[in-house]
Design an enzyme around this catalytic site. Sequence first.
Site, PDB file in Angstrom:
ATOM      1  CE  LYS A  54      -0.680   0.148   5.052  1.00  0.00           C
ATOM      2  NZ  LYS A  54       0.144   1.342   5.284  1.00  0.00           N
ATOM      3  CG  ASP A  55       3.732   2.141   2.767  1.00  0.00           C
ATOM      4  OD1 ASP A  55       2.654   2.706   3.051  1.00  0.00           O
ATOM      5  OD2 ASP A  55       4.459   1.587   3.608  1.00  0.00           O
ATOM      6  NE  ARG A  96      -8.085   3.825   2.523  1.00  0.00           N
ATOM      7  CZ  ARG A  96      -8.464   3.075   3.534  1.00  0.00           C
ATOM      8  NH1 ARG A  96      -9.753   2.857   3.764  1.00  0.00           N
ATOM      9  NH2 ARG A  96      -7.582   2.550   4.364  1.00  0.00           N
ATOM     10  NE  ARG A  97      -6.909   3.227   7.485  1.00  0.00           N
ATOM     11  CZ  ARG A  97      -5.651   2.814   7.447  1.00  0.00           C
ATOM     12  NH1 ARG A  97      -4.681   3.634   7.854  1.00  0.00           N
ATOM     13  NH2 ARG A  97      -5.345   1.606   7.019  1.00  0.00           N
ATOM     14  NE  ARG A 140       3.386   9.941   9.002  1.00  0.00           N
ATOM     15  CZ  ARG A 140       4.527  10.498   8.562  1.00  0.00           C
ATOM     16  NH1 ARG A 140       4.601  11.797   8.395  1.00  0.00           N
ATOM     17  NH2 ARG A 140       5.575   9.743   8.297  1.00  0.00           N
ATOM     18  NE  ARG A 144       0.871   5.451  12.787  1.00  0.00           N
ATOM     19  CZ  ARG A 144       0.354   5.486  11.576  1.00  0.00           C
ATOM     20  NH1 ARG A 144      -0.959   5.408  11.433  1.00  0.00           N
ATOM     21  NH2 ARG A 144       1.112   5.588  10.510  1.00  0.00           N
ATOM     22  CB  CYS A 181       0.320   5.572  -1.171  1.00  0.00           C
ATOM     23  SG  CYS A 181       1.709   6.525  -0.530  1.00  0.00           S
TER      24      CYS A 181
END
Length: 309
Positions: free
Chosen positions: A81-82, A129-130, A147, A153, A242
């Site tokens: 996905k990156d 997106r989220r 981040r 996180r 991305c």
Amino acid sequence: MAKKTIKIGTRNSQLAMWQAEHVQRLLESHGLATEIIAIETKGDKILHKAISKIGSKGVFTEELEEMLHTGKVDLAVHSAKDMASTLPDGLELIAYTEREKAHDVVVSYNSDFRLDAADKWLVGTSSTRRIAMLKHYYPNIRTTNMRGNLQTRMRKLEEGQCDALLLAYAGVHRMGFEDYIVDHLPLNEFTPQAGQGSMTIEVSSKISNQLREDIRRIINDEQTEYCLLAERAYLKHLDGGCSIPSFVLAKLEGDMLQIDAGLISLSGKKIIRKSGKIHKNEGQKLAIQLAQEVLEAGGDKILARIKNK
């Protein structure tokens, strides 16, 4: 004659190291000698800005790709996905690992946390997106840029910097934080970004034919490859990196490939969804067709506004 040691390039976060070590175990189980070379990338160093603010293309991959160009490493392991939709000249993706579950999850130390509660919860995520999907489906939710690697996180979550995190299930599962998942988000709403849940192997186009064949034979999962080639074709036709709020998920059902794809505005107000099914060998063709349909349904205007921000 001594065996050549295959040098594996990776980011040095715990999740990236888990991924590299997974690939290392696969290669070594087939008698190949390997060495992991771990580095810190630009995306790992700059944590005070959202990814979209520091340039999405190559933020987690640029330094590793330079090492591939110079021959310091033979292959690089990435979260699929990156990866940008277009790779630098002279580099290519040659294998995809079997895909983990691809959905998003909500993680919290508060077991009673629910996105649909009346409370104006603060949710941490750095994904455009989220953020847009939360605005669309849960307008009561506030978001904050979050981040750093997964452990960072989780520490920020524990410190109370937010009430919950929105993350990919794959990383949470691989790092052993499943006990803190309070919700599994449905794929028909929070459809993931291209490649989520799989790892990919990037190499120089100058790689030897023998090593290329070995890597594909040992690492590549053919079913995942059909899906991800289609998803990346969709992303490429949108001309998106991305960090644009696009989403696409391809699933194999026998020899047929089901593709669900779309785009959402940053405000969350407009969401465009398209889907279709085709023989797996034609998956990329359908993906490009769906991308064009998304653009013609107003996606071109959404992307233009994002680029002009």
